[in-house]
Design a protein around this motif. Structure first.
Motif, PDB file in Angstrom:
ATOM      1  N   LEU A   1      31.258  33.378  31.530  1.00 55.70           N
ATOM      2  CA  LEU A   1      31.954  32.957  30.537  1.00 55.70           C
ATOM      3  C   LEU A   1      33.863  33.735  30.666  1.00 55.70           C
ATOM      4  CD1 LEU A   1      31.719  32.273  26.746  1.00 55.70           C
ATOM      5  CD2 LEU A   1      33.234  33.690  27.548  1.00 55.70           C
ATOM      6  N   HIS A   2      34.369  32.490  30.692  1.00 58.81           N
ATOM      7  CA  HIS A   2      35.616  33.558  31.197  1.00 58.81           C
ATOM      8  C   HIS A   2      36.875  33.207  30.044  1.00 58.81           C
ATOM      9  CE1 HIS A   2      35.230  34.065  35.792  1.00 58.81           C
ATOM     10  NE2 HIS A   2      34.260  32.962  35.257  1.00 58.81           N
ATOM     11  N   ALA A   3      37.592  34.186  29.677  1.00 56.08           N
ATOM     12  CA  ALA A   3      38.112  33.911  28.629  1.00 56.08           C
ATOM     13  C   ALA A   3      40.090  34.467  28.890  1.00 56.08           C
ATOM     14  CB  ALA A   3      37.843  34.045  27.301  1.00 56.08           C
ATOM     15  N   PRO A   4      40.631  34.147  28.368  1.00 58.66           N
ATOM     16  CA  PRO A   4      42.232  35.321  29.173  1.00 58.66           C
ATOM     17  C   PRO A   4      41.563  36.867  29.295  1.00 58.66           C
ATOM     18  CG  PRO A   4      42.767  33.473  27.408  1.00 58.66           C
ATOM     19  CD  PRO A   4      41.482  33.499  27.250  1.00 58.66           C
ATOM     20  N   GLY A   5      41.371  37.806  29.871  1.00 63.49           N
ATOM     21  CA  GLY A   5      41.203  39.348  29.771  1.00 63.49           C
ATOM     22  C   GLY A   5      40.451  39.701  29.792  1.00 63.49           C
ATOM     23  N   HIS A   6      38.872  39.110  30.072  1.00 64.69           N
ATOM     24  CA  HIS A   6      38.091  38.835  29.617  1.00 64.69           C
ATOM     25  C   HIS A   6      36.895  38.057  30.216  1.00 64.69           C
ATOM     26  CE1 HIS A   6      34.513  40.792  27.533  1.00 64.69           C
ATOM     27  NE2 HIS A   6      34.615  39.341  27.047  1.00 64.69           N
ATOM     28  N   THR A   7      36.190  38.325  31.049  1.00 64.17           N
ATOM     29  CA  THR A   7      34.590  38.208  31.525  1.00 64.17           C
ATOM     30  C   THR A   7      33.213  38.346  30.781  1.00 64.17           C
ATOM     31  OG1 THR A   7      36.094  37.221  33.680  1.00 64.17           O
ATOM     32  CG2 THR A   7      33.665  37.360  33.108  1.00 64.17           C
ATOM     33  N   ALA A   8      32.358  37.203  30.904  1.00 61.12           N
ATOM     34  CA  ALA A   8      31.306  37.855  30.258  1.00 61.12           C
ATOM     35  C   ALA A   8      30.126  37.402  30.953  1.00 61.12           C
ATOM     36  CB  ALA A   8      30.985  37.544  28.741  1.00 61.12           C
ATOM     37  N   GLN A   9      29.587  37.775  31.183  1.00 63.42           N
ATOM     38  CA  GLN A   9      28.453  37.640  32.002  1.00 63.42           C
ATOM     39  C   GLN A   9      26.071  37.619  30.804  1.00 63.42           C
ATOM     40  OE1 GLN A   9      27.923  39.663  35.208  1.00 63.42           O
ATOM     41  NE2 GLN A   9      29.516  38.821  35.887  1.00 63.42           N
ATOM     42  N   GLY A  10      25.753  36.526  31.325  1.00 61.61           N
ATOM     43  CA  GLY A  10      24.474  36.602  30.454  1.00 61.61           C
ATOM     44  C   GLY A  10      24.189  35.490  31.004  1.00 61.61           C
TER      45      GLY A  10
END
Length: 119
Positions: free
Chosen positions: A53-62
Motif C-alpha cells: 500500500l502506498h500513501a504519501p510518505g508511507h509504504t506498508a506491506q502485508g
C-alpha cells in the motif's frame, strides 16, 4: 477510460482479476480514521500472497486474500497490514472487453468507500 466497461459477476469473480497495481480514484471516509494508511492510500499493489500500500510518505506491506460469505457467495477482500487488519466487501467490478482497464468498488467495515482503477 474506455467507452465500454463490462460488469463482472461478483459471485464468479476470479481472484486473479484483483491482482495488479490499483490507483485510488475516489474515496469517502465516513467513520474511518483520516490518518490511517488505508485512508491516505494512493495505490495498492496486489500480487499473490503480497500486498503493498502506498500513501504519501508511507509504504506498508502485508497480505491479502479473498473470502466469500456462505449464504450469497459475496466476495470480501481481507487486508492484513502491520498496522491494521480489515476487510472490504467488493461491491462492483468492471472491466474493458480486452481486460486492460478495470475499476473496483470496495466498502470497508469502517464505512469507508473506495473506488480503485487500473491501469
Amino acid at each position: 477510460m474506455p467507452d465500454l466497461l463490462l460488469d463482472i459477476n461478483l459471485q464468479q469473480l476470479p481472484d486473479e482479476y484483483l491482482a495488479g497495481t490499483w490507483r485510488v480514484s475516489d474515496r469517502v471516509l465516513n467513520q474511518t480514521n483520516p490518518n490511517s494508511a488505508l485512508a491516505l492510500a494512493t495505490n495498492f499493489v496486489l500480487q499473490p500472497g503480497f500486498l503493498q500500500l502506498h500513501a504519501p510518505g508511507h509504504t506498508a506491506q502485508g497480505d491479502w486474500t479473498v473470502q466469500r460469505d456462505e449464504l450469497l457467495n459475496r466476495p470480501y477482500l481481507q487486508l492484513q497490514l502491520s498496522e491494521e487488519e480489515t476487510r472490504a466487501l467488493i461491491t462492483r467490478m468492471r472491466r474493458s472487453p480486452d481486460g486492460e482497464f478495470s475499476s473496483l468498488n470496495l466498502y470497508f467495515q469502517s464505512g469507508m468507500e473506495m473506488q480503485l482503477t487500473r491501469p
